[in-house]
Write a protein that holds these residues in place. Structure first.
Motif, PDB file in Angstrom:
ATOM      1  N   ALA A 205      -0.149  -7.975  -6.949  1.00 43.82           N
ATOM      2  CA  ALA A 205      -0.294  -6.527  -6.782  1.00 43.82           C
ATOM      3  C   ALA A 205       0.208  -5.741  -7.988  1.00 43.82           C
ATOM      4  O   ALA A 205      -0.401  -4.734  -8.382  1.00 43.82           O
ATOM      5  N   PHE A 206       1.322  -6.180  -8.595  1.00 40.87           N
ATOM      6  CA  PHE A 206       1.970  -5.369  -9.627  1.00 40.87           C
ATOM      7  C   PHE A 206       2.180  -6.087 -10.956  1.00 40.87           C
ATOM      8  O   PHE A 206       2.541  -5.443 -11.947  1.00 40.87           O
ATOM      9  N   GLY A 207       1.993  -7.395 -10.985  1.00 38.15           N
ATOM     10  CA  GLY A 207       2.233  -8.167 -12.199  1.00 38.15           C
ATOM     11  C   GLY A 207       3.607  -8.808 -12.159  1.00 38.15           C
ATOM     12  O   GLY A 207       4.587  -8.168 -11.741  1.00 38.15           O
ATOM     13  N   PRO A 208       3.734 -10.076 -12.588  1.00 37.81           N
ATOM     14  CA  PRO A 208       5.012 -10.800 -12.508  1.00 37.81           C
ATOM     15  C   PRO A 208       6.162 -10.104 -13.227  1.00 37.81           C
ATOM     16  O   PRO A 208       7.311 -10.185 -12.798  1.00 37.81           O
ATOM     17  N   GLY A 209       5.854  -9.409 -14.323  1.00 35.50           N
ATOM     18  CA  GLY A 209       6.909  -8.771 -15.091  1.00 35.50           C
ATOM     19  C   GLY A 209       7.588  -7.622 -14.378  1.00 35.50           C
ATOM     20  O   GLY A 209       8.672  -7.191 -14.784  1.00 35.50           O
ATOM     21  N   GLN A 210       6.959  -7.118 -13.315  1.00 28.63           N
ATOM     22  CA  GLN A 210       7.543  -5.987 -12.588  1.00 28.63           C
ATOM     23  C   GLN A 210       8.233  -6.401 -11.293  1.00 28.63           C
ATOM     24  O   GLN A 210       8.798  -5.553 -10.589  1.00 28.63           O
TER      25      GLN A 210
ATOM     26  N   ALA B 232       0.829  -1.210   0.000  1.00 29.28           N
ATOM     27  CA  ALA B 232       0.000   0.000   0.000  1.00 29.28           C
ATOM     28  C   ALA B 232       0.860   1.255   0.000  1.00 29.28           C
ATOM     29  O   ALA B 232       0.532   2.255  -0.656  1.00 29.28           O
ATOM     30  N   ALA B 233       1.989   1.212   0.704  1.00 29.23           N
ATOM     31  CA  ALA B 233       2.856   2.392   0.799  1.00 29.23           C
ATOM     32  C   ALA B 233       3.537   2.715  -0.521  1.00 29.23           C
ATOM     33  O   ALA B 233       3.667   3.884  -0.896  1.00 29.23           O
ATOM     34  N   ILE B 234       3.996   1.683  -1.236  1.00 35.47           N
ATOM     35  CA  ILE B 234       4.751   1.941  -2.462  1.00 35.47           C
ATOM     36  C   ILE B 234       3.884   2.060  -3.701  1.00 35.47           C
ATOM     37  O   ILE B 234       4.360   2.536  -4.737  1.00 35.47           O
ATOM     38  N   ARG B 235       2.623   1.650  -3.612  1.00 38.90           N
ATOM     39  CA  ARG B 235       1.782   1.625  -4.815  1.00 38.90           C
ATOM     40  C   ARG B 235       1.769   2.955  -5.567  1.00 38.90           C
ATOM     41  O   ARG B 235       1.882   2.981  -6.794  1.00 38.90           O
ATOM     42  N   PRO B 236       1.662   4.111  -4.885  1.00 35.77           N
ATOM     43  CA  PRO B 236       1.668   5.377  -5.631  1.00 35.77           C
ATOM     44  C   PRO B 236       2.990   5.654  -6.345  1.00 35.77           C
ATOM     45  O   PRO B 236       3.027   6.480  -7.267  1.00 35.77           O
TER      46      PRO B 236
END
Length: 314
Positions: free
Chosen positions: A116-121, A88-92
């Motif tokens: 949360a972000f996708g495997p490629g990231q 939650a903290a890093i999402r932005p």
């Protein structure tokens, strides 16, 4: 390269601080809580190290409300039980061009970050460092020279991984861009679980366990069982590394896992993420699980007692 560290504690503070010291990146930022931000803005980031030298310098700090995209790498150094809050903290701060590099123990965090972000990231990574954040807010480096391994989970040597290695190569930190980061993470987990399960279950350090009849053989047996689990998962520990692990336990140093120290101090522990994960893997492959079950149950009973407020006072 622009690199953002979540937190400026023992791990993030040390690795990020050395990048700042070497001016090895276009920008290094620390996403920190209000109290730590106030301290860093006032005193700068302070590292004490008998090996690599002391360091004090102003650093860029970022409050959660001010997090914004544009970072090439976001480095996570939290405990597994804080992962949801960390996401939650890093999402932005994470956009389509950002890679997330977790330096957490174990493997369970990868699926959570993928969702949360996708495997490629999401990169794979691990850190080797003995350091603490003391009561003064100083990062105190202890023990051997710190090192990092990181890499794409498909085994490729991408531009972002090579750029990150080039940045760390300007510091005193030994950094490796790995083409088998999953294997490296499994090797660390084999060793980590052995130390954690033994020192949590026995409430003693490695030397104290090995000093008793059957103790050294018990440690070796647990290590071999963990290596068998890794092999069954498709990531056998290289023979040289496994022999090195056995040599460590034969030497019987006064070492204990951070999980054991956290347990002794009444803190939160990563029972499911480390002990439970290998217990499940042993059962999945039909391997002996009695040692793993005993360590996990001991840790879970502690968590239950802690939640009930029944730990000894002081």
């Amino acid at each position: 390269m622009r690199i953002l560290f979540l937190g400026a504690g023992a791990i993030g503070g040390y690795f990020g601080g050395r990048l700042v010291q070497a001016a090895a990146a276009e920008e290094v930022g620390f996403l920190v809580r209000p109290g730590r931000k106030t301290q860093l803005d006032r005193d700068g980031l302070v590292i004490e190290s008998p090996r690599a030298g002391d360091f004090r310098m102003p650093v860029r700090t970022i409050a959660a409300a001010d997090a914004a995209p544009g970072w090439d790498i976001v480095v996570l150094t939290c405990k597994a039980y804080d992962l949801d809050d960390a996401i939650a903290a890093i999402r932005p701060a994470v956009d389509a061009g950002t890679a997330v590099l977790p330096l957490l123990n174990g493997m369970t965090h990868l699926a959570t970050l993928d969702a949360a972000f996708g495997p490629g990231q999401v990169l794979g990574g691990l850190a080797a460092i003995q350091a603490v954040l003391d009561g003064r807010g100083v990062v105190r480096h202890l023990g051997s020279p710190p090192s990092l391994k990181f890499g794409e989970r498909d085994g490729s040597l991408s531009g972002r991984v090579l750029a990150l290695k080039a940045a760390f190569d300007q510091t005193t930190i030994v950094a490796e861009a790995s083409t088998d980061i999953a294997g490296a993470m499994w090797a660390k987990l084999v060793f980590l679980h052995t130390v954690a399960a033994a020192t949590v279950l026995m409430r003693a350090n490695v030397r104290e366990i090995a000093a008793n009849p059957g103790g050294a053989a018990w440690l070796a047996r647990l290590l071999d069982r963990n290596a068998a689990i890794a092999a069954a998962e498709g990531h056998p520990v290289p023979a040289k590394a496994l022999e090195g692990f056995h040599g460590f336990f034969r030497g019987a140093p006064p070492s204990e896992a951070s999980m054991a120290r956290d347990l002794e101090s009444g803190g939160r522990i990563e029972a499911d993420h480390i002990l439970g994960y290998l217990l499940d893997a042993a059962r999945r492959h039909g391997l002996p699980d009695d040692m793993h079950e005993a360590a996990w149950l001991h840790a879970k009973a502690y968590e239950t007692r802690r939640a009930a407020g029944r730990l000894p006072a002081g």
